[in-house]
Every structure is written in structure tokens, then in C-alpha cells.
Design an enzyme around this catalytic site. Sequence first.
Site, PDB file in Angstrom:
ATOM      1  N   CYS A 217       0.843  -1.188   0.000  1.00 18.77           N
ATOM      2  CA  CYS A 217       0.000   0.000   0.000  1.00 18.77           C
ATOM      3  C   CYS A 217       0.887   1.250   0.000  1.00 18.77           C
ATOM      4  O   CYS A 217       1.876   1.304   0.738  1.00 18.77           O
ATOM      5  CB  CYS A 217      -0.888  -0.012   1.235  1.00 18.77           C
ATOM      6  SG  CYS A 217      -1.897   1.462   1.336  1.00 18.77           S
TER       7      CYS A 217
ATOM      8  N   GLU B 139       3.231  -5.823   9.035  1.00 19.85           N
ATOM      9  CA  GLU B 139       3.519  -4.448   8.589  1.00 19.85           C
ATOM     10  C   GLU B 139       4.674  -3.856   9.401  1.00 19.85           C
ATOM     11  O   GLU B 139       5.582  -3.228   8.852  1.00 19.85           O
ATOM     12  CB  GLU B 139       2.272  -3.557   8.742  1.00 19.85           C
ATOM     13  CG  GLU B 139       2.553  -2.129   8.267  1.00 19.85           C
ATOM     14  CD  GLU B 139       1.448  -1.145   8.646  1.00 19.85           C
ATOM     15  OE1 GLU B 139       0.269  -1.517   8.609  1.00 19.85           O
ATOM     16  OE2 GLU B 139       1.795  -0.002   8.984  1.00 19.85           O
TER      17      GLU B 139
HETATM   18 FE1  F3S Z   1      -3.320   0.921   3.078  1.00 20.25          FE
HETATM   19 FE2  F3S Z   1      -4.623   1.965   5.030  1.00 20.25          FE
HETATM   20 FE3  F3S Z   1      -5.548  -0.100   3.855  1.00 20.25          FE
HETATM   21  S1  F3S Z   1      -2.458   1.657   4.922  1.00 20.25           S
HETATM   22  S2  F3S Z   1      -3.786  -1.221   3.206  1.00 20.25           S
HETATM   23  S3  F3S Z   1      -5.294   1.905   2.922  1.00 20.25           S
HETATM   24  S4  F3S Z   1      -5.670   0.278   6.007  1.00 20.25           S
END
Ligand code: F3S
Length: 284
Positions: free
Chosen positions: A99, A129
Site C-alpha cells: 500500500c 507491517e
Molecule cells: Fe493501506 Fe490503510 Fe488499507 S495503509 S492497506 S489503505 S488500512
Amino acid sequence: MEIIKAKSAGFCFGVKKAMEVVYQQLEQAGELPIYTFGPLIHNEEVVKELEAKGVKVIENQQELENLTEGIVIIRSHGVSREIYQIMEKNGLTCVDATCPFVKRIHRIVEAESARGKRIVIIGNDGHPEVEGIKGWCNLPATVLEGTEEAQNFTSDPEEKICIVSQTTFNYNKFKDLVEIFVKKGYDISVVNTICNATEERQTEAQEIAAKADAMIVIGGTHSSNTRKLYEICKNECENTHFIQTLDDLHLDLPKSVGLVGITAGASTPNNIIEEVQNYVRINF
Ligand code: F3S
């Protein structure tokens, strides 16, 4: 009885993107085997569905080291620098679905630790993460998630500290922990790296739970963002239920229940949310 389903319930932007990437690869890959480094999302149903289509899960670094052919998809959680290096060394094709909000943290800790700052990550140690973020720091990072840990933290007063957060951390808790560092007088720079999707989801869940007679939180048991949603809702509404699928729901609602709220973590597919919503609508 009224049902309010949170608008922000379900797949976030990063998870949607990772799902799209996997489906694209399934169309394009041809003969090459497709892997994801770790389960793509914290949802067993989705992982099983992908497995049935031929997407295998690499469980750990050791397995990756033994792999010499194929496409490896990096999930939205991201990975450490070392994982990219192994893939390159082994000639694997890397398809990166990290992401962008997580990528941003990697860039921050890489740059700040290169400047000699100590990195403090506010988040759950051991979460993929956080492990990935640690792997972009030039020196070992400190991970903490509780008040006591922040209070016990010690450092050389001369040392510069950069504080970041796991994207799915509870914003209010993050602020409280940062406050402890401020009071201790450390030389800190703080980057709030909690992603908007999380903040929005948490705020909305809290608002709904505050007025609901019963609250349902849907998500994987391993999903840290769902667990936090549950904590937030439980704080506001004693009658909060944490379920993975409709099968786990054992609702026994008194006739007086006026409002049931529903929210879901970032890796909960829409069909599961709808199933639960329909069940509540029909049965109560
Ligand atoms: Fe990215 Fe936020 Fe989802 S960091 S993976 S948009 S919870």
C-alpha cells in the site's frame, strides 16, 4: 429496529488494490507459478478462494529463499528490504502491491535512520507491517504499543528520535503515547502515519457504537485493525460482537433493541458484510 452499516466498513483502498493485482496476475502469468508473501489478506475465505485458483502462500523467509522460479506478490502490508533482495538474488519476479501509505513509512524510516535518528514505531511488534517497517531502518527500531512501554522507554538525551505509527493504530492511543515522549523532553520528530482509511473507519465505528444497542464487528481474528475496531466499539457499547463470518454470530437481542450497528475491518469482503446485514434485518 434500525440497522446502520458503517460506510467505511470492508476493503480499504490498499486491500482493493492488492486484490486487483492478484487477479491481474492470474490472467497474465501464463505458466509461471504465482505466490503471495504471506496470506494476501486476513480473511481465510478469500485466501482459500485464491488457493483454489492456484495462488500459493509463502509462509516465511526460509520458504522464499528456497524458491527459484515464479511471481511473488507483495501484499499491502509491505516487506523489509531484505525480502526484495532475496527475490532479486533468486531471480523471482516481484509484483509489489505494498500500500502506498505503508511505502511512505518505509521511505521515512529509511531516510530518518540514515540521518542517525532512532526510530520508534508505535504499533504491534510482530505484525507483518511492523516487521516490514523495521526492515527499512538502518539501526534496530523500538516498537511499543502501550503506556507502560512508553513510560519505561529510555534514551540518551542527546539522541534524536523519529516516531512513526503502524497504519492501523488507534489515533487517540497514538496521541497519548506521543504525549509521554513529549513530557519526557526527548528530541523527537513525529510523523502521524496512521492511514486515513483507518482513522475514518475508527471514528465512524465509534460514532455508531455510541448510539447502538448492539454492535457487530466483522473481520479476521488475526486482523489487527479489526481487533482495534472491536476495542473502540466495546468501549462505547457493551453489547459488541466480534465475528469472522455469519456462522459466529449468536445474537440474542431483547425486544427493546432499537439500533444495531455493523462495521468491518479492512480485509472483510463485501459479501460477508451483506450476509450479516441481511441476517439481522430478517431475524430481528
Ligand atoms: Fe493501506 Fe490503510 Fe488499507 S495503509 S492497506 S489503505 S488500512
